[in-house]
Design a protein around this motif. Structure first.
Motif, PDB file in Angstrom:
ATOM      1  N   LEU A   9       4.389 -72.284  -5.239  1.00 41.19           N
ATOM      2  CA  LEU A   9       4.824 -71.125  -4.223  1.00 41.19           C
ATOM      3  C   LEU A   9       4.041 -70.013  -4.550  1.00 41.19           C
ATOM      4  O   LEU A   9       3.994 -69.551  -5.868  1.00 41.19           O
ATOM      5  CB  LEU A   9       6.224 -70.909  -4.281  1.00 41.19           C
ATOM      6  N   LEU A  10       3.283 -69.211  -3.607  1.00 40.72           N
ATOM      7  CA  LEU A  10       2.619 -67.922  -4.133  1.00 40.72           C
ATOM      8  C   LEU A  10       3.506 -67.033  -3.572  1.00 40.72           C
ATOM      9  O   LEU A  10       3.685 -66.657  -2.455  1.00 40.72           O
ATOM     10  CB  LEU A  10       1.242 -67.874  -3.377  1.00 40.72           C
ATOM     11  N   LEU A  17       0.811 -61.898  -8.775  1.00 38.32           N
ATOM     12  CA  LEU A  17       1.396 -63.187  -8.397  1.00 38.32           C
ATOM     13  C   LEU A  17       2.577 -63.313  -9.339  1.00 38.32           C
ATOM     14  O   LEU A  17       2.373 -63.364 -10.518  1.00 38.32           O
ATOM     15  CB  LEU A  17       0.239 -64.309  -8.578  1.00 38.32           C
ATOM     16  N   LEU A  18       3.476 -64.005  -9.042  1.00 41.03           N
ATOM     17  CA  LEU A  18       4.715 -64.533  -9.630  1.00 41.03           C
ATOM     18  C   LEU A  18       4.396 -65.656 -10.063  1.00 41.03           C
ATOM     19  O   LEU A  18       4.208 -66.752  -9.526  1.00 41.03           O
ATOM     20  CB  LEU A  18       6.161 -64.397  -8.776  1.00 41.03           C
ATOM     21  N   LEU A  19       4.626 -65.676 -11.492  1.00 37.05           N
ATOM     22  CA  LEU A  19       4.579 -66.924 -12.234  1.00 37.05           C
ATOM     23  C   LEU A  19       6.009 -67.114 -13.093  1.00 37.05           C
ATOM     24  O   LEU A  19       6.668 -66.089 -13.612  1.00 37.05           O
ATOM     25  CB  LEU A  19       3.433 -66.757 -13.347  1.00 37.05           C
ATOM     26  N   ALA A  20       6.461 -68.375 -13.218  1.00 35.99           N
ATOM     27  CA  ALA A  20       7.630 -68.729 -14.046  1.00 35.99           C
ATOM     28  C   ALA A  20       7.208 -69.309 -15.446  1.00 35.99           C
ATOM     29  O   ALA A  20       6.184 -70.118 -15.245  1.00 35.99           O
ATOM     30  CB  ALA A  20       8.595 -69.715 -13.242  1.00 35.99           C
ATOM     31  N   GLU A 102      11.822 -67.198 -18.082  1.00 30.82           N
ATOM     32  CA  GLU A 102      11.476 -65.952 -17.560  1.00 30.82           C
ATOM     33  C   GLU A 102      10.400 -65.935 -16.379  1.00 30.82           C
ATOM     34  O   GLU A 102       9.893 -67.041 -16.138  1.00 30.82           O
ATOM     35  CB  GLU A 102      10.651 -65.110 -18.664  1.00 30.82           C
ATOM     36  N   ILE A 103      10.401 -64.719 -15.777  1.00 35.42           N
ATOM     37  CA  ILE A 103       9.460 -64.806 -14.464  1.00 35.42           C
ATOM     38  C   ILE A 103       9.029 -63.555 -14.419  1.00 35.42           C
ATOM     39  O   ILE A 103       9.843 -62.325 -14.837  1.00 35.42           O
ATOM     40  CB  ILE A 103      10.182 -64.962 -13.037  1.00 35.42           C
ATOM     41  N   ARG A 104       7.554 -63.435 -14.274  1.00 35.06           N
ATOM     42  CA  ARG A 104       7.003 -62.177 -14.425  1.00 35.06           C
ATOM     43  C   ARG A 104       5.719 -62.258 -13.383  1.00 35.06           C
ATOM     44  O   ARG A 104       5.181 -63.101 -12.966  1.00 35.06           O
ATOM     45  CB  ARG A 104       6.533 -62.225 -15.709  1.00 35.06           C
ATOM     46  N   VAL A 124      -5.588 -70.722  -8.970  1.00 31.40           N
ATOM     47  CA  VAL A 124      -5.232 -70.114  -7.781  1.00 31.40           C
ATOM     48  C   VAL A 124      -5.281 -68.592  -8.039  1.00 31.40           C
ATOM     49  O   VAL A 124      -5.545 -67.657  -7.066  1.00 31.40           O
ATOM     50  CB  VAL A 124      -3.762 -70.565  -7.496  1.00 31.40           C
ATOM     51  N   LEU A 125      -5.156 -68.011  -9.321  1.00 32.52           N
ATOM     52  CA  LEU A 125      -5.432 -66.557  -9.366  1.00 32.52           C
ATOM     53  C   LEU A 125      -6.893 -66.056  -9.145  1.00 32.52           C
ATOM     54  O   LEU A 125      -6.957 -65.168  -8.611  1.00 32.52           O
ATOM     55  CB  LEU A 125      -4.999 -66.016 -10.936  1.00 32.52           C
TER      56      LEU A 125
END
Length: 135
Positions: A9-10, A17-20, A102-104, A124-125
């Motif tokens: 998911l983007l 971009l959100l990454l977990a 964490e998510i950031r 993807v980035l």
């Protein structure tokens, strides 16, 4: 060579971009995961996002963005991840589950400074940056 069918998911906010962060794999990666037998891609992504980020999605709000082929981070050598990535165009408030440390939100340069980097997230980035969607 083994193939790992996954979905990601983007979520983009403020050109990041959100990454977990996976506690298991000790790396930030796209939220999402494996497509189980009998599941649709969108169904799997809705399930994974509910499990990882405590966000309920409907399949109708997921828009296909791109396909990524990359070495699967944290898997045995030779495992290739085939990942379809979907965009979400609404604001959500993700809350990490127990498996997510964490998510950031990351720009491509910020992610490049991480000690561990998932090849799929790098790919993807790069595409998002080329298209002017992230910094």
């Amino acid at each position: 060579m083994a193939i790992l069918k996954t979905v990601g998911l983007l979520i983009i906010q403020e050109r990041k971009l959100l990454l977990a962060f996976s506690r298991n794999k000790q790396c930030f990666y796209l939220p999402g995961g494996k497509v189980d037998a009998g599941e649709t891609e969108k169904g799997a992504l809705c399930r994974e996002i509910a499990e990882e980020l405590n966000v309920v999605l409907s399949e109708a709000e997921l828009e296909f963005y791109t396909h990524i082929t990359a070495p699967a981070f944290g898997e045995q050598n030779g495992v290739i991840m085939e990942q379809d990535c979907y965009r979400l165009h609404r604001q959500v408030t993700p809350v990490p589950s127990a498996e997510i440390g964490e998510i950031r939100f990351f720009s491509s340069d910020e992610y490049a400074q991480q000690q561990a980097q998932a090849p799929g997230a790098i790919a993807v980035l790069r595409k998002l940056k080329e298209e002017g969607l992230v910094d």
